[in-house]
Enzyme design. Sequence first.
Site, PDB file in Angstrom:
ATOM      1  N   ARG A 109      34.334  38.255  47.230  1.00  0.00           N
ATOM      2  CA  ARG A 109      33.619  37.136  47.848  1.00  0.00           C
ATOM      3  C   ARG A 109      33.991  36.900  49.304  1.00  0.00           C
ATOM      4  NH1 ARG A 109      34.153  36.124  42.387  1.00  0.00           N
ATOM      5  NH2 ARG A 109      36.128  35.078  42.669  1.00  0.00           N
ATOM      6  N   GLU A 153      49.143  35.692  37.547  1.00  0.00           N
ATOM      7  CA  GLU A 153      49.721  35.016  36.385  1.00  0.00           C
ATOM      8  C   GLU A 153      49.504  35.815  35.105  1.00  0.00           C
ATOM      9  OE1 GLU A 153      47.068  31.561  34.933  1.00  0.00           O
ATOM     10  OE2 GLU A 153      46.828  31.587  37.110  1.00  0.00           O
TER      11      GLU A 153
END
Length: 191
Positions: free
Chosen positions: A72, A109
């Site tokens: 993006r 994560e």
Amino acid sequence: MFAAENGLKGDPRLQAISQAIRVVPHFPKPGIMFQDITTLLLDHKAFKDTVDIFVDRYRDMGISVVAGVEARGFMFGPSIALAIGAKFVPLRKPRKLPGEVISEAYVLEYGTDCLEMHVGAVQTGERALVIDDLVATGGTLSAAIRLLERVGAEVIECACVIGLPEVKGQCRLNGKPLYILVEPREIDNCC
């Protein structure tokens, strides 16, 4: 820092940008409120305002490289680069660029990932801006900074359209300024 805290408080463009971003609940997994910028791109005025705010900020900073983070960051980076007279350098996921690349791994994560850039795309001493759509933890942007600095670039700032509340007050990332246009929107009465 958020744009509203840096001279754009009350600017109606920021509200329009925020409203143009669709929120998709529970995507890609339960509990995530996905900030979908594709609807921002469909609103030509809000899209132009987004690019214009960044261009106004970076026009006179002597930036020669706008590095966009896949994917993006590619939607905003080229327009900003053209408007400020800089080149656009894509920072891609592994095995997406032909030719010789330099890589920078980083921890997420839920695992690890990597950004790659063509060798020779950025020269020592060039002044760089890193652009992406959203910053959550800063891991991807930190990897982008390290990658550019490894080839001798001076990263001037990182810029994102959306910044999660966790980064509010975090106006620096790896020692570099962080500039964010809007906070994520929530949906009333979601689920």
